[in-house]
Design an enzyme around this catalytic site. Structure first.
Site, PDB file in Angstrom:
ATOM      1  N   GLU A 123      54.933  58.400  48.052  1.00  0.00           N
ATOM      2  CA  GLU A 123      55.156  57.669  47.079  1.00  0.00           C
ATOM      3  C   GLU A 123      53.695  57.082  46.607  1.00  0.00           C
ATOM      4  O   GLU A 123      52.864  56.825  47.326  1.00  0.00           O
ATOM      5  CB  GLU A 123      56.285  56.408  47.318  1.00  0.00           C
ATOM      6  CG  GLU A 123      55.510  55.404  48.428  1.00  0.00           C
ATOM      7  CD  GLU A 123      56.430  54.538  49.063  1.00  0.00           C
ATOM      8  OE1 GLU A 123      57.206  55.155  50.044  1.00  0.00           O
ATOM      9  OE2 GLU A 123      56.633  53.497  49.101  1.00  0.00           O
ATOM     10  N   LYS A 125      50.590  54.227  45.994  1.00  0.00           N
ATOM     11  CA  LYS A 125      50.291  53.100  46.621  1.00  0.00           C
ATOM     12  C   LYS A 125      49.946  52.355  45.564  1.00  0.00           C
ATOM     13  O   LYS A 125      48.918  52.347  44.720  1.00  0.00           O
ATOM     14  CB  LYS A 125      49.015  53.383  47.590  1.00  0.00           C
ATOM     15  CG  LYS A 125      48.447  52.075  48.318  1.00  0.00           C
ATOM     16  CD  LYS A 125      47.493  52.508  49.339  1.00  0.00           C
ATOM     17  CE  LYS A 125      47.239  51.399  50.206  1.00  0.00           C
ATOM     18  NZ  LYS A 125      46.569  50.234  49.532  1.00  0.00           N
ATOM     19  N   ASP A 127      48.608  49.301  43.604  1.00  0.00           N
ATOM     20  CA  ASP A 127      47.302  48.296  43.642  1.00  0.00           C
ATOM     21  C   ASP A 127      47.570  46.810  43.036  1.00  0.00           C
ATOM     22  O   ASP A 127      47.407  46.476  42.190  1.00  0.00           O
ATOM     23  CB  ASP A 127      46.175  48.706  42.813  1.00  0.00           C
ATOM     24  CG  ASP A 127      44.779  48.359  43.463  1.00  0.00           C
ATOM     25  OD1 ASP A 127      44.958  47.680  44.538  1.00  0.00           O
ATOM     26  OD2 ASP A 127      43.761  48.535  42.631  1.00  0.00           O
ATOM     27  N   TYR A 235      59.717  48.689  48.775  1.00  0.00           N
ATOM     28  CA  TYR A 235      59.394  50.055  49.358  1.00  0.00           C
ATOM     29  C   TYR A 235      59.607  49.509  50.849  1.00  0.00           C
ATOM     30  O   TYR A 235      59.317  50.737  51.552  1.00  0.00           O
ATOM     31  CB  TYR A 235      57.908  50.353  49.101  1.00  0.00           C
ATOM     32  CG  TYR A 235      56.601  49.575  48.998  1.00  0.00           C
ATOM     33  CD1 TYR A 235      56.325  49.074  50.494  1.00  0.00           C
ATOM     34  CD2 TYR A 235      56.036  48.925  48.095  1.00  0.00           C
ATOM     35  CE1 TYR A 235      55.339  48.185  50.377  1.00  0.00           C
ATOM     36  CE2 TYR A 235      54.825  48.452  47.943  1.00  0.00           C
ATOM     37  CZ  TYR A 235      54.708  47.816  49.557  1.00  0.00           C
ATOM     38  OH  TYR A 235      53.411  47.061  49.717  1.00  0.00           O
ATOM     39  N   LYS A 323      43.971  58.120  49.998  1.00  0.00           N
ATOM     40  CA  LYS A 323      43.591  57.284  48.944  1.00  0.00           C
ATOM     41  C   LYS A 323      42.956  58.366  47.670  1.00  0.00           C
ATOM     42  O   LYS A 323      42.483  59.455  48.129  1.00  0.00           O
ATOM     43  CB  LYS A 323      42.178  56.487  49.414  1.00  0.00           C
ATOM     44  CG  LYS A 323      42.574  55.624  50.432  1.00  0.00           C
ATOM     45  CD  LYS A 323      43.446  54.135  49.800  1.00  0.00           C
ATOM     46  CE  LYS A 323      42.630  53.363  49.241  1.00  0.00           C
ATOM     47  NZ  LYS A 323      42.280  52.086  49.984  1.00  0.00           N
ATOM     48  N   CYS A 428      19.391  42.926  11.410  1.00  0.00           N
ATOM     49  CA  CYS A 428      20.855  43.221  11.330  1.00  0.00           C
ATOM     50  C   CYS A 428      20.954  44.531  10.442  1.00  0.00           C
ATOM     51  O   CYS A 428      20.568  44.347   9.111  1.00  0.00           O
ATOM     52  CB  CYS A 428      21.343  41.992  10.670  1.00  0.00           C
ATOM     53  SG  CYS A 428      23.293  42.542  10.532  1.00  0.00           S
ATOM     54  N   CYS A 431      23.123  43.715   7.153  1.00  0.00           N
ATOM     55  CA  CYS A 431      22.590  42.491   5.734  1.00  0.00           C
ATOM     56  C   CYS A 431      20.896  42.636   5.854  1.00  0.00           C
ATOM     57  O   CYS A 431      20.376  42.318   4.797  1.00  0.00           O
ATOM     58  CB  CYS A 431      23.057  41.306   5.950  1.00  0.00           C
ATOM     59  SG  CYS A 431      22.253  40.194   7.304  1.00  0.00           S
ATOM     60  N   CYS A 452      22.289  38.134  14.433  1.00  0.00           N
ATOM     61  CA  CYS A 452      21.689  38.144  12.832  1.00  0.00           C
ATOM     62  C   CYS A 452      21.721  36.906  12.247  1.00  0.00           C
ATOM     63  O   CYS A 452      22.602  35.934  12.591  1.00  0.00           O
ATOM     64  CB  CYS A 452      22.830  38.845  12.271  1.00  0.00           C
ATOM     65  SG  CYS A 452      22.982  38.621  10.396  1.00  0.00           S
ATOM     66  N   CYS A 458      25.692  38.015   5.441  1.00  0.00           N
ATOM     67  CA  CYS A 458      25.759  39.104   6.360  1.00  0.00           C
ATOM     68  C   CYS A 458      27.328  39.721   6.085  1.00  0.00           C
ATOM     69  O   CYS A 458      28.467  39.083   6.317  1.00  0.00           O
ATOM     70  CB  CYS A 458      25.567  38.985   7.503  1.00  0.00           C
ATOM     71  SG  CYS A 458      25.878  40.353   8.655  1.00  0.00           S
TER      72      CYS A 458
HETATM   73  S1  IVH Z   1      54.150  50.598  53.168  1.00  0.00           S
HETATM   74  C1  IVH Z   1      53.830  48.854  57.369  1.00  0.00           C
HETATM   75  N1  IVH Z   1      53.970  51.287  50.823  1.00  0.00           N
HETATM   76  O1  IVH Z   1      49.154  48.814  50.815  1.00  0.00           O
HETATM   77  C2  IVH Z   1      53.298  49.562  56.124  1.00  0.00           C
HETATM   78  N2  IVH Z   1      52.359  49.868  51.426  1.00  0.00           N
HETATM   79  O2  IVH Z   1      47.135  49.061  52.978  1.00  0.00           O
HETATM   80  C3  IVH Z   1      54.020  48.706  55.037  1.00  0.00           C
HETATM   81  N3  IVH Z   1      51.071  49.235  49.377  1.00  0.00           N
HETATM   82  O3  IVH Z   1      49.824  45.698  52.506  1.00  0.00           O
HETATM   83  C4  IVH Z   1      53.177  49.023  53.827  1.00  0.00           C
HETATM   84  N4  IVH Z   1      51.966  50.385  47.930  1.00  0.00           N
HETATM   85  O4  IVH Z   1      50.305  45.865  50.155  1.00  0.00           O
HETATM   86  C5  IVH Z   1      53.421  50.687  51.789  1.00  0.00           C
HETATM   87  N5  IVH Z   1      54.185  52.135  48.576  1.00  0.00           N
HETATM   88  C6  IVH Z   1      53.817  51.460  49.483  1.00  0.00           C
HETATM   89  C7  IVH Z   1      52.761  50.674  49.109  1.00  0.00           C
HETATM   90  C8  IVH Z   1      52.016  49.863  50.076  1.00  0.00           C
HETATM   91  C9  IVH Z   1      51.132  49.455  48.142  1.00  0.00           C
HETATM   92  C10 IVH Z   1      50.064  47.989  50.025  1.00  0.00           C
HETATM   93  C11 IVH Z   1      50.715  46.853  50.705  1.00  0.00           C
HETATM   94  C12 IVH Z   1      50.174  46.986  52.128  1.00  0.00           C
HETATM   95  C13 IVH Z   1      48.734  47.769  51.940  1.00  0.00           C
HETATM   96  C14 IVH Z   1      48.378  48.343  53.348  1.00  0.00           C
END
Ligand code: IVH
Length: 712
Positions: A123, A125, A127, A235, A323, A428, A431, A452, A458
């Site tokens: 899934e 990650k 941000d 999640y 990542k 400018c 003008c 300007c 202008c």
């Molecule tokens: S699982 C025990 N799932 O990533 C692990 N974390 O680097 C529980 N994060 O602090 C986290 N998306 O803030 C998990 N789909 C995802 C996530 C996720 C973002 C963040 C979360 C965590 C950090 C860990």
């Protein structure tokens, strides 16, 4: 210590790491052990340095950045919550090989035959920042940030304003206790819209959606959190009285059934190759998603296996974050163009050979100013020390956390041997008037922006000024937007704002052969509607009028401060005229207005002192009536009293409360002191209420306030 603008990327990364560790240490000693080892001033200096470096290198902002992570002074204002089950972090994989290693490690640990299938979820990650939501008997009882993983902050009132977070879980099969965890985030579109508002109000911009989400969640005033469209994906989980299912995938589906949003890109896969395929698929969609993601998380699906695997130090053995690499692209800087804005600022823009960065085609990048191009500037991402930009250069671009494309570097080896440094124009282009870099009267520093000097002559400034005048928070004339501003200017019908209000009259003149209703894009109906919309704006609130003028450094916020202070346009103009020497009584009064800085004050005085502009303002005032700010009521029970509002107000917004109190002649203060006469406390009031009680200050709730000021 090196100036931030002189740091290389490597040095900046190193320093951010050092600052994160150092600040975390001070936080621990200050909050945890009540034994600080540095003065507040030294501590603040560290945080300021950290913020400055992050502002300059937004792509280097760390996961444990002091500006995001918990434990700092700001967050200490919240109560603490100890997590029953610690909130951990994830180990990282940076390439496919790391993922293969991870799956191998898991299998070996479980003594799982190497070639047998083992199910994992994959899934995005997200941000954002993680949040733990505790439900008892299906009811939300608390929300806590991650904090240091063991102790977080109680942000329940704020979390309740997020529409994705149910206050009550749906369904019959809800455990007696369940703590749902997930990520709070701010969408990219919402982030950009928020920054547009900040810009219009002349306030500093936010760096990226994640920082903004973190800042929004940690507001002491829940009304501010509520005004930010934060979202939440569920999640994971913490403390649970009984697990409703046996797999990661089914657990998350259960969250959805309880009323949570879950990420639609989550899937379940049986081989490493399939996991990596899902990673590529998510990576391809990355830029099209309306939220930032920085990788893909893989988790062992079977919960019994998860518990056998357990944890190593701070991360689970059963999960890893794969990542994404930074999004980079190489292209050619074809041309540097200079655009003149409303305030005359000459803004350089790089026109690039269009290139795709993470799925988005980029063809323009802002170059900030002259010094940035010549490699001597401090604004924006420095293109390696002292390196200049030239037309024809090959450049690497990236999209920073804030989705805005920037130039990372120039490939000098590809530079044509006859290429010349870019010469920033000193006139400018719109003008032909000289463009100069002003010297700040207060600091003696030369402005980084070249402006300007053409003013109203202008055309670029005039058109931009018109666009601003009719914009949403200014005159907001229906049917008169940016497009019409350009067209009317080009047709010679509206050269300045005052012309808008004579348009109808001039249009009806007998000799007029080019009536508006006969022009392209205008018919009889739309012309009639437009004239009506203009009529409707012949009376306008004073603060909108002041904002519409487009005075430098006077955004909506300052315009409101001026309007509230002077109350009528006549009084405001008298103050401006009396301040021309930047000295004397009127000037002193002006710079003493709470919230008005000297820069804005000077800009306003200079604006009205320019005869051409003044002519337009006077002409406007002949056609338009400004509605004065209502006089404060000196007979009200709170007249002359110092009032503080705290906690979440439910019947009025904080701004409304403030405006109401001021209308009634009260002075609104931000903090409680012995001078406070009355504290109005909403439900989630905390330290201010305690302080008021300790000082013996009279307190009341929202209802009490209304009874006091509106006794009938
Ligand atoms: S699982 C025990 N799932 O990533 C692990 N974390 O680097 C529980 N994060 O602090 C986290 N998306 O803030 C998990 N789909 C995802 C996530 C996720 C973002 C963040 C979360 C965590 C950090 C860990």
């Amino acid at each position: 210590m090196k100036e931030v603008r002189d740091l290389t990327v490597e040095e900046a990364a190193e320093e951010l790491a050092r600052l994160a560790a150092e600040i975390a240490g001070h936080d621990k000693r200050y909050h945890g052990e009540d034994a600080p080892t540095v003065s507040d001033g030294e501590y603040d200096a560290l945080r300021l340095r950290n913020t400055a470096i992050e502002g300059q290198f937004p792509n280097l902002i760390r996961e444990d950045s002091p500006s995001i992570s918990v434990g700092s002074t700001v967050q200490s204002k919240f109560e603490k919550i100890t997590h029953v089950v610690p909130m951990l972090s994830l180990d990282n994989a940076f390439n496919d090989e790391d993922v293969v290693d991870f799956v191998g490690r898991v299998k070996r640990f479980l003594r799982w035959p190497e070639n047998d299938a083992l199910a994992f979820t994959a899934e995005p990650k997200i941000d954002g920042l993680s949040l733990a939501l505790r439900y008892e008997q299906g009811m939300l009882v608390s929300a806590a940030t991650r904090g240091d993983g063991t102790v977080g902050e109680n942000v329940t009132a704020n979390a309740k304003t997020i529409s994705d977070i149910p206050h009550l879980l749906k369904g019959a099969d809800v455990p007696a206790v369940v703590e749902v965890r997930g990520e709070v985030y701010l969408g990219k579109t919402d982030f950009l819209a928020l920054n547009e508002r900040m810009e219009a109000e002349g306030k500093p911009l936010y760096v990226n959606p994640r920082n903004t989400a973190a800042g929004s969640l940690r507001q002491l005033d829940s009304a501010i959190t509520a005004s930010r469209p934060l979202k939440f994906f569920a999640y994971a989980w913490g403390d649970v009285s009984e697990l409703p299912s046996g797999s990661q995938f089914a657990m998350v589906e259960q969250f959805e059934a309880w009323g949570f949003s879950i990420n639609p890109l989550m899937g379940r896969f049986e081989s490493t190759a399939d996991l990596i395929e899902q990673y590529r698929l998510i990576e391809e969609q990355r830029s099209a998603l309306d939220y930032d993601i920085d990788g893909v998380v893989y988790k062992v699906d079977d919960l019994a296996l998860q518990s056998r695997l357990g944890f190593v130090s701070r991360s689970p053995r059963w999960a890893i974050a794969h990542k994404f690499p930074a999004e980079l692209a190489t292209t050619v800087l074809e041309k540097i163009e200079i655009v003149t804005g409303r305030t005359g600022a000459l803004s350089p823009v790089a026109r690039l050979t269009p290139v795709t960065v993470g799925g988005v085609v980029v063809s323009n990048v802002t170059l900030h100013n002259e010094d940035y191009i010549s490699g001597s500037g401090s604004k924006g991402e420095p293109i390696r020390e002292g390196r200049d930009l030239r037309e024809g250069d090959t450049v690497t671009i990236y999209r920073a956390g804030d989705v805005i494309p920037k130039i990372l570097d120039v490939d000098i080896s590809k530079r044509d041997e006859y290429s010349q440094p870019f010469r920033f124009p000193e006139v400018c282009e719109s003008c032909g008037n000289p463009a100069v870099r002003e010297v700040n009267g207060k600091t003696g520093k030369t402005d980084s922006v070249r402006r300007c000097t053409g003013g109203f002559i202008c055309s670029a400034q005039a058109v931009e000024g018109l666009k601003h005048f009719v914009s949403r928070n200014a005159f907001d004339i229906d049917g008169f937007g940016e497009k019409q501003a350009v067209a009317f200017y080009e047709w010679g019908l509206v050269k300045n704002p005052a012309d808008i209000f004579t348009l109808e009259e001039r249009n009806a003149e007998p000799g007029n052969l080019q009536r508006l209703e006969n022009r392209d894009g205008f018919g009889k109906t739309s012309t009639t509607k437009l004239f009506q919309a203009i009529q409707d704006r012949r009376s306008i609130d004073l603060h909108r009028f002041i904002f519409a003028l487009g005075i430098r450094h006077v955004g909506e916020g300052n315009a409101k401060l001026f309007a509230r202070h002077y109350q009528t346009m006549e009084a405001f103009l008298l103050a401006m005229d009396g301040s021309k020497e930047f000295a004397g009584e009127a000037w002193e009064e002006l710079i003493n207005i709470d919230g008005i800085g000297e820069t804005a004050a000077r800009a306003a005085v200079a604006f009205f002192a320019a005869p051409q502009r003044r002519e337009v303002v006077d002409a406007l005032l002949e056609k338009v009536t400004t509605v004065p700010v209502k006089q404060a009521d000196t007979n009200s029970p709170v007249a002359g009293k110092v009032v503080v509002f705290t906690g979440s107000l439910e019947k009025m917004t904080r701004d409304e409360a403030k405006a109401m109190a001021e209308r009634l002649g009260a002075k609104v203060a931000g903090s409680v002191s012995s001078k406070t006469d009355l504290l109005v406390a909403g439900p989630s009031a905390g330290s201010k209420l305690k302080k008021a009680e300790a000082l013996g200050v009279e307190t009341t709730d929202e209802d009490g306030w209304f009874e006091l000021v509106e006794p009938l």
